[in-house]
Design an enzyme around this catalytic site. Structure first.
Site, short mmCIF file in Angstrom:
data_model
loop_
_atom_site.label_atom_id
_atom_site.label_comp_id
_atom_site.label_asym_id
_atom_site.label_seq_id
_atom_site.Cartn_x
_atom_site.Cartn_y
_atom_site.Cartn_z
N SER A 265 0.81 -1.21 0.00
CA SER A 265 0.00 0.00 0.00
C SER A 265 0.85 1.26 0.00
O SER A 265 1.75 1.40 -0.82
CB SER A 265 -0.96 -0.06 1.19
OG SER A 265 -2.08 0.71 0.92
N HIS A 406 -7.61 -5.75 0.38
CA HIS A 406 -6.35 -5.01 0.50
C HIS A 406 -5.57 -5.50 1.73
O HIS A 406 -5.93 -5.17 2.86
CB HIS A 406 -6.74 -3.54 0.65
CG HIS A 406 -5.60 -2.59 0.58
ND1 HIS A 406 -4.80 -2.47 -0.54
CD2 HIS A 406 -5.12 -1.69 1.48
CE1 HIS A 406 -3.89 -1.53 -0.32
NE2 HIS A 406 -4.06 -1.06 0.90
C1 GTR Z 1 -5.33 4.69 1.56
C2 GTR Z 1 -4.70 5.43 0.40
C3 GTR Z 1 -4.00 4.47 -0.49
C4 GTR Z 1 -3.16 3.48 0.28
C5 GTR Z 1 -3.75 3.06 1.60
C6 GTR Z 1 -2.82 2.39 2.59
O1 GTR Z 1 -6.07 5.50 2.37
O2 GTR Z 1 -5.71 6.11 -0.26
O3 GTR Z 1 -3.25 5.15 -1.46
O4 GTR Z 1 -1.88 3.96 0.44
O5 GTR Z 1 -4.28 4.12 2.28
O6 GTR Z 1 -1.65 2.71 2.72
O7 GTR Z 1 -3.31 1.50 3.29
#
Ligand code: GTR
Length: 430
Positions: A265, A406
């Site tokens: 991420s 995710h």
């Molecule tokens: C979210 C962001 C993403 C990603 C994510 C993370 O809020 O929009 O780009 O980086 O966080 O790091 O879990």
């Protein structure tokens, strides 16, 4: 009772208005049929309009050119001044994790005089290795103590941005120990003969808009000869990953020629920038790094440059935000960032429910970066269409999309371990 009801209604109204405003100002899309046609900058087109034809021309001309575009437009200047980090082994246990590994906790002092400027690395090295171990390096989101339940791992006392999971008033408590073991399949990694080195990214800079005031962009500005606004939080985090390498190169139990870098991420974005900036990372893994990482910005799907720079302005160089409503004019796109890893092995991974990271956009940029790998005679992605779930594709650049959300899962780790074993030359545990 009535008051309570009115209050709930007001909160709901406020929420809906905020959502509507957000939708209006920062539209997002997860409907594939709405993706508009776009043209990517040609990664092989030289500034003089000609096309790169050899790996030598890539290394000497095009790569530095694209790297500097990334400094200017997305991540800010990468400090060139070298520092002499000092290391202190705070703790060692040769019988960690039921005797399967040696645990070390190493403090890396980043400032020549100020001992309050440091990062703490947690290192696990598999026991019983006949030769130095290859290693996966990666940041964790909420402190070293979250990746294992081991009691002797120091509880981070840094500022934490993620709420819940034993974090109270932005500080970790004992209740947060071991809360991210699922993201780090430690036993599997060690069984395959790999060491793991991790640090909390907030050791470098707290992940908030004002984090730079207490992080290394301020504390090291004289040492590194760079002002906070010349670079970014991503830059600071990327730079910190290289300091872990400085240490690993001095640890005789680690094979410093086999350092793999992993990031998930936002930490995947930082890992890609670190991989681009430091050739000592011999293999790079982007786990669902999404917008600003592996996903194409020109594809209107999931998170956009406009959204990410509105929510996380500190992550990037100021110029990046100015392209929010005109992303087609941005001189770079994600395939160019991925191409900066060439010819080193690169793994890009997505999850099908993680639409925010745009799985297809991540696949397409890996496919496009394959052109650069071809200059080196390396096999890239090798297919034009998104593969089915759980069917990794590619050669030196590999890609998979798995079921689920995710996260970094055991499935992901199994693929990375297999890839690294193969790319680092066969069986690594001996
Ligand atoms: C979210 C962001 C993403 C990603 C994510 C993370 O809020 O929009 O780009 O980086 O966080 O790091 O879990």
């Amino acid at each position: 009772m009535k008051n309570n009801h009115t209050c709930k209604l007001a909160v709901l109204l406020f929420f809906l208005t905020a959502m509507a405003a957000r939708a209006q100002n920062f539209p997002s899309n997860i409907d594939e049929s709405k993706v508009q046609p776009y043209t990517l900058p040609d990664v092989l087109q030289l500034p003089n309009g000609k096309t790169v034809t050899s790996s030598k021309e890539w290394q000497q001309v095009q790569r530095p050119y694209i790297y500097h575009l990334y400094e200017e437009y997305q991540f800010g200047r990468y400090p060139t001044k070298k520092i002499n980090s000092r290391f202190k082994v705070l703790e060692t246990d040769s019988k960690a994790l039921d005797g399967t590994a040696t645990r070390k906790q190493v403090r890396i002092y980043l400032h020549p005089a100020d001992t309050s400027v440091y990062m703490d690395v947690l290192l696990y090295i598999p026991n019983g290795m006949k030769s130095p171990a290859p290693v996966f390096v990666g940041y964790n989101f909420s402190g070293n103590h979250t990746i294992t339940t081991e009691k002797n791992v120091l509880l981070s006392n840094r500022w934490m941005n993620f709420k819940g999971k034993g974090v109270v008033n932005n500080r970790a408590t004992e209740a947060s120990r071991g809360t991210d073991t699922a993201g780090w399949s430690l036993n599997t990694i060690l069984e395959k003969g790999f060491a793991v080195a991790t640090a909390y990214y907030g050791d470098l800079e707290p992940d908030t808009a004002t984090g730079y005031t207490t992080g290394i962009r301020t504390t090291l500005k004289e040492v590194l000869n760079i002002q906070p606004n010349e670079w970014s939080a991503m830059g600071a985090w990327a730079w910190g990953l290289s300091r872990i390498v400085d240490y690993l190169q001095k640890d005789s139990h680690i094979d410093a020629g086999k350092i793999a870098l992993i990031g998930h991420s936002r930490l995947g974005k930082a890992a890609l920038w670190a991989g681009a900036s430091d050739p000592r990372f011999a293999l790079i893994v982007s786990n669902e790094s999404g917008e600003g990482g592996a996903a194409l910005s020109r594809r209107w799907y999931g998170e956009t440059v406009q959204i990410i720079t509105a929510h996380f302005p500190h992550w990037f160089a100021a110029k990046y935000k100015t392209y929010g409503d005109n992303v087609n004019a941005l001189p770079v796109d994600a395939h160019m960032l991925l191409s900066l890893m060439a010819p080193r092995p690169l793994y890009v991974a997505s999850a099908v429910e993680d639409t925010w990271s745009d799985p297809k956009g991540e696949f397409l940029s890996a496919k496009e970066a394959s052109k650069v790998y071809a200059l080196f005679g390396k096999k890239g992605i090798g297919t034009d269409s998104l593969p089915p779930l759980h069917q990794p594709v590619g050669g030196t650049i590999r890609y998979h999309i798995r079921a689920g959300k995710h996260a970094v899962t055991l499935y992901d780790w199994e693929q990375y371990l297999q890839f690294a074993t193969e790319q680092f030359g066969g069986k690594v545990k001996s």
